[in-house]
Design a protein around this motif. Sequence first.
Motif, PDB file in Angstrom:
ATOM      1  N   UNK A 184     -27.715 -13.628 -32.230  1.00 16.25           N
ATOM      2  CA  UNK A 184     -27.405 -13.901 -33.633  1.00 16.25           C
ATOM      3  C   UNK A 184     -26.307 -14.935 -33.833  1.00 16.25           C
ATOM      4  N   UNK A 185     -25.861 -15.552 -32.757  1.00 15.03           N
ATOM      5  CA  UNK A 185     -24.834 -16.591 -32.883  1.00 15.03           C
ATOM      6  C   UNK A 185     -25.349 -17.737 -33.748  1.00 15.03           C
ATOM      7  N   UNK A 186     -24.610 -18.057 -34.820  1.00 16.18           N
ATOM      8  CA  UNK A 186     -25.013 -19.131 -35.717  1.00 16.18           C
ATOM      9  C   UNK A 186     -26.035 -18.724 -36.757  1.00 16.18           C
ATOM     10  N   UNK A 187     -26.386 -17.447 -36.793  1.00 17.77           N
ATOM     11  CA  UNK A 187     -27.367 -16.968 -37.771  1.00 17.77           C
ATOM     12  C   UNK A 187     -26.834 -17.168 -39.190  1.00 17.77           C
ATOM     13  N   UNK A 188     -27.694 -17.657 -40.088  1.00 16.17           N
ATOM     14  CA  UNK A 188     -27.281 -17.931 -41.461  1.00 16.17           C
ATOM     15  C   UNK A 188     -27.611 -16.757 -42.376  1.00 16.17           C
ATOM     16  N   UNK A 189     -26.585 -16.059 -42.783  1.00 15.94           N
ATOM     17  CA  UNK A 189     -26.775 -14.983 -43.751  1.00 15.94           C
ATOM     18  C   UNK A 189     -27.072 -15.589 -45.121  1.00 15.94           C
ATOM     19  N   UNK A 190     -26.527 -16.765 -45.370  1.00 21.12           N
ATOM     20  CA  UNK A 190     -26.849 -17.542 -46.567  1.00 21.12           C
ATOM     21  C   UNK A 190     -27.126 -18.967 -46.103  1.00 21.12           C
ATOM     22  N   UNK A 191     -27.751 -19.791 -46.936  1.00 24.41           N
ATOM     23  CA  UNK A 191     -28.088 -21.158 -46.519  1.00 24.41           C
ATOM     24  C   UNK A 191     -26.880 -22.004 -46.117  1.00 24.41           C
ATOM     25  N   UNK A 192     -25.672 -21.618 -46.556  1.00 23.10           N
ATOM     26  CA  UNK A 192     -24.490 -22.454 -46.304  1.00 23.10           C
ATOM     27  C   UNK A 192     -23.500 -21.858 -45.306  1.00 23.10           C
ATOM     28  N   UNK A 193     -23.770 -20.654 -44.815  1.00 22.38           N
ATOM     29  CA  UNK A 193     -22.819 -20.004 -43.909  1.00 22.38           C
ATOM     30  C   UNK A 193     -23.483 -19.582 -42.604  1.00 22.38           C
ATOM     31  N   UNK A 194     -23.134 -20.271 -41.526  1.00 23.72           N
ATOM     32  CA  UNK A 194     -23.610 -19.901 -40.191  1.00 23.72           C
ATOM     33  C   UNK A 194     -22.606 -18.926 -39.576  1.00 23.72           C
ATOM     34  N   UNK A 195     -23.058 -17.734 -39.306  1.00 19.92           N
ATOM     35  CA  UNK A 195     -22.168 -16.689 -38.792  1.00 19.92           C
ATOM     36  C   UNK A 195     -21.631 -17.046 -37.408  1.00 19.92           C
ATOM     37  N   UNK A 196     -20.329 -16.858 -37.204  1.00 17.80           N
ATOM     38  CA  UNK A 196     -19.693 -17.102 -35.910  1.00 17.80           C
ATOM     39  C   UNK A 196     -19.350 -15.751 -35.289  1.00 17.80           C
ATOM     40  N   UNK A 197     -19.773 -15.557 -34.042  1.00 15.72           N
ATOM     41  CA  UNK A 197     -19.583 -14.268 -33.365  1.00 15.72           C
ATOM     42  C   UNK A 197     -18.773 -14.467 -32.081  1.00 15.72           C
ATOM     43  N   UNK A 198     -17.755 -13.682 -31.939  1.00 21.21           N
ATOM     44  CA  UNK A 198     -16.923 -13.705 -30.740  1.00 21.21           C
ATOM     45  C   UNK A 198     -16.666 -12.268 -30.309  1.00 21.21           C
TER      46      UNK A 198
END
Length: 250
Positions: A232-246
């Motif tokens: 799910x790294x970089x998955x877009x919950x909205x069209x403008x926000x790519x989720x960052x996971x660490x």
Amino acid sequence: MMQAPGSQIPNHTIYINNLNEKIKKEELRKSLYAIFSQFGQILDISARKTLRMRGQAFVIFKEIVSATNALQSMQGFPFYDKPMRIQFSVSDSHVIQKLKGTYNENAIKIKPKDDKKDKKKKKKAKEPDKSAVQTLMPMAGVGATGVMPSAMNPAAMIPRLQTALQQPPMENPPNRVLFLTNLPIETTDMMLRMLFNQFQGFCEVRMIAGRTDIGFIDFENETQATIAKDSLQGFKISPTHAMKINFAKK
């Protein structure tokens, strides 16, 4: 009883029913985008609260293979505590018809003469209204063309994605707890739970009071957390926000 507009023939659009009717329309559309955008580019989502369309929605993908994967993977998925029932839409949506060049605007605008004596003709004239279910309203963040901003100019997204990949943040040591950042303001506990509970070992979602842009996901062990993180790294919950996971700091 109206026949459900579903089919087994692959289509760009999937028809979903048995949705929780208590969820507000905008929250429903955002949540549907959050869980279905992992399968491919979404052009539009329709979720109406009219009596006839309550508990139902349409999700339009740019590619049929994306719609097929979404149907197969998410069939029966517990969405707001109710298992989704998914079928392919019977006909192409107007968005897809326009892309294919088969959209007939006159078929929608021209109204036949009202002939009370000819009941059959009047009934036939009303039939196109049934296809209005496929006249999908643009969701939040969709432009006038009915296409997500990222879909309107995908080439513009490539340099930013390449930069993000070339300059990864400092990685913490593996941990069974994941730390999420760059979440959109409308992110909810339920949205994240629906995304991460598809992975084995998922335990819980922890949101921070007053901070909707960050969150924590707990797994049973580091290996399970790593699989979810990479998927799910970089998955877009909205069209403008790519989720960052660490990995969270120990």
